[in-house]
Design an enzyme around this catalytic site. Structure first.
Site, PDB file in Angstrom:
ATOM      1  CG  HIS A 125      -1.872   0.901   1.424  1.00 15.90           C
ATOM      2  ND1 HIS A 125      -1.711   2.303   1.739  1.00 15.90           N
ATOM      3  CD2 HIS A 125      -2.986   0.915   1.292  1.00 15.90           C
ATOM      4  CE1 HIS A 125      -2.742   2.940   1.864  1.00 15.90           C
ATOM      5  NE2 HIS A 125      -3.848   2.093   1.683  1.00 15.90           N
ATOM      6  CG  ASP A 161       0.332  -2.326   5.899  1.00 14.74           C
ATOM      7  OD1 ASP A 161      -0.769  -2.482   6.829  1.00 14.74           O
ATOM      8  OD2 ASP A 161       0.391  -1.494   4.908  1.00 14.74           O
ATOM      9  CD  GLN A 166      -7.164  -4.476   4.019  1.00 13.21           C
ATOM     10  OE1 GLN A 166      -8.231  -5.187   4.279  1.00 13.21           O
ATOM     11  NE2 GLN A 166      -7.325  -3.341   3.506  1.00 13.21           N
ATOM     12  CE  LYS A 187      -7.709   0.126   5.779  1.00 13.80           C
ATOM     13  NZ  LYS A 187      -6.844  -0.008   4.822  1.00 13.80           N
ATOM     14  CB  CYS A 195      -3.420   3.177  -1.565  1.00 14.31           C
ATOM     15  SG  CYS A 195      -4.366   4.519  -1.135  1.00 14.31           S
TER      16      CYS A 195
END
Ligand SMILES: *Cc1c(COP(=O)(O)O)cnc(C)c1O
Length: 408
Positions: A121, A201, A204, A227, A365
């Site tokens: 991303h 990261d 998600q 999220k 992104c």
């Protein structure tokens, strides 16, 4: 497919019509909806406890401080972190990664290497480009394999890329565009072998599956509350304590100092050192309640549910003429990204909206990855706990209507 009784009743926003059709919310990769428990926690805080934290001695300030620090402890448990002091509250994934990248920008030098991957991303890409520019370090990428990126990361090339010059290796847990699940524990182990610091990261992944930072063995991990059923404007940077103690503060000001004179100041230890100014107290509390909510559902069950929906969507969408599906053909995270040769993603999303279906279309992104795959955009359907198999049928029917209009 596992489902929970009445789970949709927990999410007030789902019970509405969009363009005369029942809302089918499949844009969870961008932000999830919030259960009543989280919304109530925010209202409760503002109605009863609102006060500034840490600097007050009155009842409300102590209540607010307890709730804020309680949320930190709750999130440490959620991640299985060794110590609540390893949890820094930020605005979200983007700010969390920027804090780490900016600190590397001041420490790296020419000859050092920052390693990342081709599937990041922009939030886990541009900060590293900036760090490389500022420090003279070189930025390198682990390739993504396959015409539709179905092969995931080129792990065979990793040994060549992971040289002792690599000071930091930053990678995503689950790709927000492809649905690829990266073998994060293995990546951390291989990075550690050359002395590289790892940054994950987890935007998600953290709300979609069990996650244990100690088992993964990462140095830093970043995610956003919004999220994972939490509020916007709150997120976390997890960092191993030994590293946080050496990390310079990114922002300075009130709340993070021990002693200030006209000549200078000394810093508090982590996590306060990284939380200058008045923090997002309500957001942190809401995020703690989101952790309770997800744990009560059972995160292993959430993972099974989301993956089953993604598999079902992948199978049903693959019957559509001309569709190009991205990412792994087997196990994948709870999202599916696809493109039609003759219909722009923005048209797909606009048509779906007429059917009450919320999708996302664009580069997500991930501009460099899109370019590599020869695409400018894709359409993405992303799933969460309240989505159902019936909603996937609505999605597929909407795609058929769109194709009929544009292709005939
Ligand atoms: C959403 C997302 C981000 C950015 O999160 P923000 O909440 O916008 O800071 C970073 N990485 C991935 C993989 C994402 O999905």
């Amino acid at each position: 497919m596992p489902t929970w009784n009445n789970i949709r009743a927990d999410f007030p926003i789902l019970h509405q019509q969009v363009n005369g059709k029942p809302l089918v919310y499949l844009d969870n990769g961008a932000t999830s909806q919030k259960p009543r428990a989280v919304i109530d926690a925010l209202v409760h805080y503002y109605e009863r406890d609102n006060s500034n934290v840490h600097r007050g001695l009155h009842a409300l300030s102590m209540r607010a401080t307890d709730a804020y620090e309680g949320a930190r402890t709750r999130i440490a448990t959620f991640l299985h972190a060794a110590d609540p002091a390893e949890i820094i509250f930020t605005r979200g994934t983007t700010e969390s990664i920027n804090i780490v990248a900016r600190s590397f920008a001041t420490r790296l030098k020419a000859g050092d290497v920052i390693l990342t991957t081709e599937m990041e991303h922009h939030s886990n890409l541009v900060p590293w480009q900036q760090a490389a520019k500022a420090s003279g370090a070189t930025l390198r990428y682990v390739s993504v394999l396959g015409a539709n990126a179905e092969g995931g990361l080129d792990l065979a090339a990793l040994d060549q890329l992971l040289t002792p010059q690599v000071k930091v290796f930053a990678f995503t847990h689950i790709s927000n565009t492809l649905g690829t699940i990266n073998p994060v524990a293995e990546l951390c182990r291989r990075a550690r072998a050359v002395g590289a610091i790892t940054v994950i990261d987890a935007a998600q992944s953290v709300g979609h599956a069990p996650l244990d930072v100690q088992a993964i063995g990462c140095d830093y991990l970043a995610f956003s509350g919004h999220k994972m059923c939490g509020p916007t404007g709150i997120g976390v940077l997890y960092g191993r304590r030994a590293l946080l103690e050496k990390l310079a503060p990114d922002e300075t000001g009130g709340g993070m100092v021990v002693n200030v004179t006209y000549e200078g100041a000394t810093w508090k230890p982590a996590p306060e050192r990284f939380e200058a100014g008045t923090p997002n107290v309500a957001g942190a509390i809401g995020l703690g309640v989101a952790c309770d909510y997800l744990d009560a559902l059972d995160r292993a069950a959430i993972e099974r549910h989301d993956h089953a929906l993604a598999r079902l969507a992948y199978e049903k969408l693959s019957t559509l003429p001309g569709i190009r599906l991205l990412g792994p053909t087997g196990e994948r995270g709870g999202l599916v990204s696809f493109a039609f040769p003759d219909v722009h993603a923005h048209d797909v999303v606009t048509f779906a909206d007429e059917d009450g279906v919320a999708l996302r279309g664009g580069h997500h992104c991930n501009q460099p990855l899109m370019r590599k795959l020869g695409l400018t955009s894709t359409t993405r359907a992303s799933f969460y706990v309240y989505n159902t198999a019936e909603e996937i049928d609505v999605l597929v029917a909407s795609m058929r209507r769109t194709l009929k209009f544009f292709v005939g």
